[in-house]
Design a protein around this motif. Structure first.
Motif, PDB file in Angstrom:
ATOM      1  N   LEU A  49      37.489  -6.802 147.980  1.00 52.33           N
ATOM      2  CA  LEU A  49      37.445  -8.227 147.709  1.00 52.33           C
ATOM      3  C   LEU A  49      37.550  -9.039 148.994  1.00 52.33           C
ATOM      4  N   VAL A  50      38.483  -8.636 149.855  1.00 56.67           N
ATOM      5  CA  VAL A  50      38.703  -9.402 151.075  1.00 56.67           C
ATOM      6  C   VAL A  50      37.458  -9.372 151.952  1.00 56.67           C
ATOM      7  N   LYS A  51      36.843  -8.207 152.009  1.00 57.41           N
ATOM      8  CA  LYS A  51      35.626  -8.099 152.817  1.00 57.41           C
ATOM      9  C   LYS A  51      34.527  -9.003 152.276  1.00 57.41           C
ATOM     10  N   THR A  52      34.416  -8.997 150.942  1.00 57.66           N
ATOM     11  CA  THR A  52      33.417  -9.857 150.328  1.00 57.66           C
ATOM     12  C   THR A  52      33.692 -11.310 150.674  1.00 57.66           C
ATOM     13  N   LEU A  53      34.984 -11.682 150.611  1.00 57.75           N
ATOM     14  CA  LEU A  53      35.317 -13.086 150.862  1.00 57.75           C
ATOM     15  C   LEU A  53      35.139 -13.432 152.332  1.00 57.75           C
ATOM     16  N   LEU A  54      35.344 -12.461 153.200  1.00 61.61           N
ATOM     17  CA  LEU A  54      35.179 -12.718 154.633  1.00 61.61           C
ATOM     18  C   LEU A  54      33.713 -12.925 154.988  1.00 61.61           C
ATOM     19  N   GLY A  55      32.857 -12.285 154.233  1.00 65.64           N
ATOM     20  CA  GLY A  55      31.434 -12.407 154.523  1.00 65.64           C
ATOM     21  C   GLY A  55      31.120 -11.784 155.863  1.00 65.64           C
ATOM     22  N   THR A  56      30.523 -12.580 156.758  1.00 68.67           N
ATOM     23  CA  THR A  56      30.082 -12.042 158.043  1.00 68.67           C
ATOM     24  C   THR A  56      31.147 -12.137 159.125  1.00 68.67           C
ATOM     25  N   PRO A  61      43.102  -8.654 161.479  1.00 65.02           N
ATOM     26  CA  PRO A  61      44.282  -8.759 160.595  1.00 65.02           C
ATOM     27  C   PRO A  61      44.626 -10.220 160.308  1.00 65.02           C
ATOM     28  N   GLU A  62      44.449 -11.097 161.305  1.00 63.28           N
ATOM     29  CA  GLU A  62      44.770 -12.514 161.085  1.00 63.28           C
ATOM     30  C   GLU A  62      43.835 -13.118 160.051  1.00 63.28           C
ATOM     31  N   ALA A  63      42.543 -12.782 160.227  1.00 60.65           N
ATOM     32  CA  ALA A  63      41.557 -13.344 159.299  1.00 60.65           C
ATOM     33  C   ALA A  63      41.843 -12.858 157.881  1.00 60.65           C
ATOM     34  N   VAL A  64      42.175 -11.552 157.758  1.00 67.00           N
ATOM     35  CA  VAL A  64      42.476 -11.003 156.436  1.00 67.00           C
ATOM     36  C   VAL A  64      43.681 -11.727 155.841  1.00 67.00           C
ATOM     37  N   ALA A  65      44.706 -11.904 156.653  1.00 62.92           N
ATOM     38  CA  ALA A  65      45.898 -12.594 156.161  1.00 62.92           C
ATOM     39  C   ALA A  65      45.557 -14.009 155.729  1.00 62.92           C
ATOM     40  N   ALA A  66      44.698 -14.654 156.537  1.00 64.87           N
ATOM     41  CA  ALA A  66      44.319 -16.036 156.216  1.00 64.87           C
ATOM     42  C   ALA A  66      43.598 -16.101 154.882  1.00 64.87           C
ATOM     43  N   ILE A  67      42.711 -15.121 154.685  1.00 65.07           N
ATOM     44  CA  ILE A  67      41.958 -15.086 153.426  1.00 65.07           C
ATOM     45  C   ILE A  67      42.912 -14.872 152.252  1.00 65.07           C
ATOM     46  N   ARG A  68      43.835 -13.893 152.418  1.00 65.94           N
ATOM     47  CA  ARG A  68      44.772 -13.616 151.325  1.00 65.94           C
ATOM     48  C   ARG A  68      45.575 -14.863 151.007  1.00 65.94           C
ATOM     49  N   GLU A  69      45.920 -15.604 152.063  1.00 68.64           N
ATOM     50  CA  GLU A  69      46.697 -16.826 151.897  1.00 68.64           C
ATOM     51  C   GLU A  69      45.845 -17.882 151.186  1.00 68.64           C
ATOM     52  N   TYR A  71      43.204 -17.637 149.323  1.00 69.43           N
ATOM     53  CA  TYR A  71      42.828 -17.371 147.931  1.00 69.43           C
ATOM     54  C   TYR A  71      44.017 -16.970 147.064  1.00 69.43           C
ATOM     55  N   HIS A  72      45.219 -17.040 147.633  1.00 66.19           N
ATOM     56  CA  HIS A  72      46.444 -16.689 146.898  1.00 66.19           C
ATOM     57  C   HIS A  72      46.300 -15.325 146.242  1.00 66.19           C
ATOM     58  N   LEU A  73      45.784 -14.369 146.984  1.00 70.03           N
ATOM     59  CA  LEU A  73      45.495 -13.064 146.399  1.00 70.03           C
ATOM     60  C   LEU A  73      46.756 -12.293 146.068  1.00 70.03           C
ATOM     61  N   ASP A  74      47.914 -12.751 146.615  1.00 68.12           N
ATOM     62  CA  ASP A  74      49.137 -12.023 146.339  1.00 68.12           C
ATOM     63  C   ASP A  74      49.832 -12.498 145.084  1.00 68.12           C
ATOM     64  N   ASP A  75      49.318 -13.588 144.504  1.00 68.62           N
ATOM     65  CA  ASP A  75      49.880 -14.082 143.232  1.00 68.62           C
ATOM     66  C   ASP A  75      49.445 -13.176 142.097  1.00 68.62           C
ATOM     67  N   PRO A  76      50.209 -13.186 140.982  1.00 70.30           N
ATOM     68  CA  PRO A  76      49.744 -12.438 139.807  1.00 70.30           C
ATOM     69  C   PRO A  76      48.411 -13.012 139.293  1.00 70.30           C
ATOM     70  N   LEU A  77      47.600 -12.167 138.655  1.00 73.04           N
ATOM     71  CA  LEU A  77      46.255 -12.576 138.242  1.00 73.04           C
ATOM     72  C   LEU A  77      46.220 -13.827 137.346  1.00 73.04           C
ATOM     73  N   PRO A  78      47.094 -13.914 136.327  1.00 75.06           N
ATOM     74  CA  PRO A  78      47.038 -15.121 135.491  1.00 75.06           C
ATOM     75  C   PRO A  78      47.256 -16.390 136.303  1.00 75.06           C
ATOM     76  N   VAL A  79      48.158 -16.311 137.285  1.00 80.01           N
ATOM     77  CA  VAL A  79      48.410 -17.493 138.120  1.00 80.01           C
ATOM     78  C   VAL A  79      47.157 -17.832 138.919  1.00 80.01           C
ATOM     79  N   GLN A  80      46.533 -16.763 139.482  1.00 82.46           N
ATOM     80  CA  GLN A  80      45.295 -17.002 140.221  1.00 82.46           C
ATOM     81  C   GLN A  80      44.245 -17.640 139.334  1.00 82.46           C
ATOM     82  N   TYR A  81      44.163 -17.144 138.077  1.00 86.05           N
ATOM     83  CA  TYR A  81      43.153 -17.680 137.158  1.00 86.05           C
ATOM     84  C   TYR A  81      43.409 -19.151 136.892  1.00 86.05           C
ATOM     85  N   LEU A  82      44.690 -19.481 136.626  1.00 86.72           N
ATOM     86  CA  LEU A  82      45.001 -20.871 136.302  1.00 86.72           C
ATOM     87  C   LEU A  82      44.707 -21.777 137.485  1.00 86.72           C
ATOM     88  N   ARG A  83      45.070 -21.273 138.697  1.00 84.08           N
ATOM     89  CA  ARG A  83      44.802 -22.071 139.892  1.00 84.08           C
ATOM     90  C   ARG A  83      43.284 -22.316 140.032  1.00 84.08           C
TER      91      ARG A  83
END
Lengths: 330, 285, 547
Positions: A49-56, A61-69, A71-83
């Motif tokens: 997922l992260v690679k897809t979101l990073l695109g090109t 590691p910083e970029a990955v962390a930024a992406i996770r931040e 897209y709130h990827l560390d939140d539970p899925l329902p929370v992500q969905y609601l957001r």
């Protein structure tokens, strides 16, 4: 004719209201389920997922962390969905990784062209399909009917892109009066550029309209009330209008077919003629795995379809007094 | 319109025999079938590239329909492409028909919660435009030819389910079904021995029309670059690959485009004709 | 010369000649009935007189209206001058002969405008429509109603107003009351007669029902297989028919039989059986005992606590109008509907609602429509073998079973579509008999059949009771049919039993008001012999619109 109706209006409105409420709730339920499906697309898509979101961008590691931040990827899925749903409801569909703009902007800048294309094709299809369908039914078995039926079969069978490529070849090679490529500049030039794509799209649409109209008219012209009207000496023109008014009910009911065709057809027509509309946007985004755009377009189309299906139901209510009275379970 | 025409009425024009149009269509379908079967035998190396003979126009020696920019022979490519273009759609129609018969009969005869679940499921699928859903799912999730077939079976099934369900509902209300219930026959026997043969004409007609629709959907997907991997011999793929050489070798585009249209028309017409015959004779008997 | 003169040289259809040459005349204000069973060519004859034959049919001949001659084979364009002004057509079914999406007013107004040949001012139209509605005893506000908001009788009145709005010289009424309730039928026919006299308009009344035209038309033409077999003064044809077919029609018409003196054989048999049944009832439990059966469809209560006993070998008739709940009761007993209350016992044992608690050997049903009660995809042999297997009987019994119901053994190889309506109904009876049921439920089983076939099936049912001792629950809206077959009769009205007793007693000397009305309505279809003195004594008050 100012006398009161034989039955009061108020009691008749209640079943209509209930029916509408049921339909609206049903539509909302379907949209809700679809939104979950569309949201899950991001997580179900193959690959990281992260690679897809990073695109090109490089996967530091910083970029990955930024992406996770981001897209709130560390939140539970329902929370992500609601957001995500909250964003969608406020018009925020996220960023397109391919175009490096907001998804809303990418869609907004192409919406006009697609709407114009669909509108043109729709008008052309209705304008030819209904009169041709009526005439075919009135003189069933005649020359016009045979031609109409043949055109209808071809229109229904031929894929939009095949028609488009053939037209493109003819109009580029033998009859170069219309532009065959691109979207043009300025409103008039755009319209000019849209003529061939619109004809291409209208071929299939018009065939559906023709078939619906012909079938409905044939059935109505065979009905007792038509025989009865003719036997009373009512002129043929009036008899046909009478039948068409009755045939309008099944024709409108078939509108969903048109819509389904239009959605796929637009993608194909735009791709064939290289038009910068929503169809090509979808195709490019799918091939590039630009998921935010795909999600937004899918939801948008579902919404449009749901709303138009609701409108068709409403039109059905307006057209058929019997359904109005029964509260329509049909 | 003179009065002296005698007893021969309009109704006589519809003879027992097969109309000419349908014969032509059957010939087209037979040719397509031959191409599917014999294609791999006749042109086992249709997709082999040969840069030396690239972009030859139609009528060139050894290449009656010319070649494309990769030097592939258009005739070979087209004959070999029939399999990919036609087998999938037939599988989609058959699969969707079987799914429709099973779920439609259950929903229509058993009613109750099962009917509710199946009907909502078809509502949901019908809210999706087939092509859009196929593009998105195939495109995003990848997957090959058979994944696309499975996906289209799923997307086509609602129309079959609805048609079977409506037919079963209509038949279930008929006295002959109540007579079967009076004999306390098992539900499976009532469903599949009594009801199903009476809706078979609807089912078969719809399956024929589905072949045509699936053919269009399949070729559309491969035209858009989804569903069929690049380099495969396939009519839709051929169109998208040859678009740029349309003016160098028009046959590369026109031949597959016309073939797709012709086969789809033929299937539609035969389906219509079959439908009319089956409804007139009251079934398959 | 005035009046109508028709010289039909014949009607050709796709399958050959449908109607042989025939001619007739109708004086102004006079009426002629064209009588025949389905397929006799009567409707084709009617449609040929307005140039509206179905595609593939062609008529030749002349139609003369007050001396103006019209060829029947003329083009559609020339027909337009004839339709409406000279001849108008009233169709059978008021539910389909008016456009469902338009209000009634405009539908009458179009005819007015067609006659005027131009658009008329709205105010003038409105007044004229109101006048035309008043003519058929409808208030002006009906103009604003959609057809579905009106009752069947009111719709047919609107259709009459629309058909007469062009003031035709000849009105062709094609089975104008067949789709209506018994009480509406007489009113519509009397209204037509009245309007005819007021306007000096000729009428051609098409009907399958010989009893219906008595006293309502001056002359009768009886058609069979496209040929006129008998013609003459209505009273003469009915009282002294000459042709064999007309005699058979009258003899086989149960409705006419009701009028005739009760045959000694029939009444004797009824009383004897009824007496026998009552003695049986005293010691053994009845075959079926339904007690307090309640059935609701949604808000509507269809059965409000109905009791019914059927003794072994007894024929019990249930009569009532459509919607009275008589079929629902039968279906609850059969287990095809689940009752909401009450009990049903078979041979003393309680049966739970639904089919599951019942066995095929207990009861079987013969339905009304012989065209849909047999699986069209199966042969007669397959249908009967399946039913025999259910009863544990061998497939070899098929020929014997066919013989029981009076069918040849080679019928087993045929499919339902190859049989006539009466033959199909015999197959349905054979299938019902296959598991050897103790009770046979006949739900309007003869209503869809021609009169002659009806008589044959009734005879078969009577014979089956004698030979096999099967009890029969016979449901019908037709008092005369029940009169011919049942031992006892139960009258049902609005989901309740109104009256019951031996057949002859209930139908000849009814006690309850509703039964009296039913019997009177059956008689009113056939007014007294002295036709022309017949007055308009509507026993029910004029129909009013629900406000």
């Amino acid at each position: 004719m100012t006398e009161t109706l034989p039955t009061a209006r108020a009691p008749r409105l209640r079943p209509i209201g209930r029916m509408l409420a049921v339909r609206v709730l049903g539509t909302l339920a379907i949209l809700f389920v679809l939104s979950i499906v569309v949201f899950s697309m991001l997580h179900l898509a193959p690959g990281d997922l992260v690679k897809t979101l990073l695109g090109t961008r490089p996967a530091s590691p910083e970029a990955v962390a930024a992406i996770r931040e981001q897209y709130h990827l560390d939140d539970p899925l329902p929370v992500q969905y609601l957001r995500w749903l909250g964003g969608v409801l406020t018009g925020d569909f996220g960023q397109s990784i391919r175009l490096q703009t907001s998804v809303a902007d990418a869609i907004g800048s192409r919406l006009g062209l697609t709407l114009a294309l669909c509108g043109l094709a729709f008008v052309a299809a209705i304008g030819t399909g209904i009169p041709l369908g009526v005439q075919s039914a009135v003189r069933a078995g005649g020359v016009l009917d045979r031609i109409g039926t043949a055109l209808g079969v071809i229109g229904l069978s031929a894929p939009t892109f095949a028609v488009g490529l053939l037209l493109l070849y003819v109009f580029a090679y033998y009859l170069p009066i219309f532009p065959v490529y691109g979207g043009g500049r300025g409103p008039l030039d755009t319209l000019y550029h849209l003529i061939l794509p619109a004809i291409t799209l209208a071929a299939g649409l018009g065939a559906i309209v023709l078939k619906l109209t012909r079938t409905a008219m044939l059935r109505e012209l065979d009905a007792d009330y038509v025989t009865s009207a003719r036997a009373r000496g009512i002129p043929e023109g009036r008899v046909r209008r009478l039948a068409l008014r009755n045939a309008a009910i099944p024709i409108v009911t078939g509108a969903s077919l048109l819509l389904t065709f239009l959605v796929g057809g637009t993608v194909l027509a735009e791709t064939t003629y290289a038009l910068p509309g929503l169809g090509t946007l979808l195709q490019d985004s799918v091939l590039f795995k630009d998921l935010a755009v795909v999600q937004a377009l899918t939801l948008l189309v579902s919404l449009v379809i749901a709303v138009i299906a609701l409108l068709a139901d409403l039109a059905y209510l307006l057209l058929d007094p019997r359904v109005r009275a029964k509260g329509g379970t049909a | 319109m003179s009065a002296s025409l005698g007893a021969v009425g309009v109704g006589f024009r519809r003879r027992r025999g097969v109309p000419v149009t349908v014969v032509v269509c059957l010939v087209v379908l037979a040719a397509a079938f031959l191409a599917v079967v014999l294609g791999p035998v006749l042109y086992p190396e249709a997709t082999k590239q040969d840069i030396l003979s690239s972009l030859m126009p139609a009528g060139s020696p050894g290449h009656p329909l010319g070649t494309d920019e990769l030097g592939r022979d258009i005739l070979a490519l087209t004959v070999a492409g029939a399999a990919s273009a036609l087998v999938g759609p037939v599988c989609v129609a058959v699969g969707s028909m079987l799914l429709g018969i099973l779920l439609g009969t259950l929903a229509g005869y058993e009613r109750g919660p099962l009917d509710f679940v199946i009907s909502r499921w078809t509502d949901l699928l019908l809210a999706l435009p087939v092509l859009l859903a196929a593009i998105v799912v195939s495109g995003v999730f990848g997957g090959g030819y058979w994944t696309t077939v499975a996906l289209l079976v799923l997307l086509f099934s609602p129309s079959d389910i609805r048609i079977v369900r409506a037919g079963v509902l209509e038949q279930s209300a008929r006295p002959y079904i109540e007579a079967a219930q009076m004999l306390s026959l098992s539900r499976w026997r009532v469903m599949f021995r009594h009801i199903l043969p009476n809706v078979s004409s609807l089912v078969i007609t719809n399956a024929m029309l589905n072949v045509a629709f699936a053919l269009v959907a399949f070729s559309s997907l491969s035209f858009l670059g989804v569903g069929v991997p690049p380099g495969t011999a396939d009519w839709g793929r051929q169109l998208t690959d040859s678009r740029s050489i349309m003016f160098d070798n028009p046959a590369a585009v026109i031949v597959p485009a016309v073939l797709i249209i012709a086969v789809a028309c033929a299937v539609n017409l035969v389906g219509d004709w079959l439908g009319q015959r089956l409804t007139r004779s009251g079934g398959l008997a | 010369m005035t009046g109508i003169d028709v010289a039909l040289e014949g009607i050709e259809g796709p399958a050959g000649r449908m109607v042989e040459p025939l001619s007739f005349g109708i004086a102004p204000a006079a009426s002629l009935a064209l009588i025949g069973e389905s397929g006799s060519g009567k409707t084709l004859t009617a449609k040929s007189l307005v140039g509206l034959l179905p595609p593939g049919f062609r008529a030749a001949g002349t139609l003369r209206v007050d001396g103006r001659e019209h060829r029947l084979e003329q083009t559609d364009a020339s027909w337009r001058a004839v339709r409406g002004r000279e001849v108008s057509l009233l169709l059978q079914d008021p539910f389909t002969s008016l456009s469902p999406v338009h209000r009634c007013g405009p539908q009458i107004a179009w005819t007015l405008e067609a006659k005027a040949g131009r658009r008329l001012p709205a105010r003038e139209l409105e007044a004229e429509v109101a006048r035309r509605l008043a003519e058929v005893n409808l208030p002006a506000r009906v103009a604003r109603a959609h057809p579905h908001e009106l009752s069947g009788g009111m719709r047919q009145r609107v259709a009459i107003a629309a058909a007469l709005a062009s003031d035709p010289r000849l009105l062709i009424a094609d089975e104008p009351t067949t789709a209506l309730d018994a009480s509406n039928q007489a009113e519509i026919l009397d209204l037509l007669r009245e309007l005819q006299h007021e306007r000096g308009m000729a009428m051609l009344l098409i009907s399958h029902d010989l009893g219906l035209v008595r006293g309502r038309t001056d002359e009768v033409l009886v058609m069979r297989h496209g040929e006129v077999v008998e013609r003459g003064d209505t009273a003469r044809v009915l009282s002294a028919p000459e042709h064999q077919y007309t005699k058979a029609l009258i003899a086989a018409d149960p409705a006419l039989a009701l009028d005739a003196a009760v045959p000694a054989e029939a009444s004797g048999h009824s009383e004897a059986s009824a007496a026998g049944a009552s003695t049986d009832a005293s010691d053994a439990p009845p075959l079926v005992r339904a007690a307090g059966v309640v059935k609701r469809f949604g808000e509507r209560t269809v059965l409000g606590g109905v009791d019914l006993d059927i003794a072994a070998g007894e024929i019990v008739g249930i009569v009532g109008e459509s919607g009275s709940g008589k079929s629902t009761l039968a279906r609850c007993i059969a287990g095809l509907e689940r009752e909401d209350g009450g009990t049903i016992a078979f041979d003393g044992a309680m049966l739970a609602p639904g089919r599951r608690s019942r066995t095929p050997g207990q009861m079987q049903i013969v339905f009304q429509d012989p065209y849909s009660s047999l699986n069209p995809m199966m042969t007669i042999g397959q249908i009967l073998r399946e039913a025999l297997a259910v009863g544990g009987r061998a497939a070899a019994e098929v020929p014997g079973l066919l013989e029981t119901v009076g069918l040849p053994a080679d019928a087993a190889a045929k499919r339902p579509a190859q049989l006539s309506g009466g033959q199909r109904q015999r197959v349905a009876i054979a299938r019902a008999l296959a598991p050897r049921p103790r009770l046979l439920i006949c739900d309007e089983s003869v209503s869809a059949l021609d009169v002659q076939v009806q008589a044959q099936i009734l005879e078969l049912l009577g014979w089956l009771r004698e030979e096999l001792g099967v009890a029969i629950l016979f449901i019908s809206h037709d008092l005369a049919v029940v009169r011919r077959i049942a031992d006892t009769v139960t009258v049902v009205w609005q989901g309740r039993v109104v009256e019951r007793g031996p057949c002859a007693r209930v139908l000849d000397a009814p006690v309850e008001e509703y039964t009296k009305l039913l019997v009177a309505a059956a008689h009113r279809d056939r007014p007294p012999r002295h036709d022309h003195t017949h007055s308009h004594d509507h026993s029910t008050d004029g129909r009013t619109i629900p406000a």
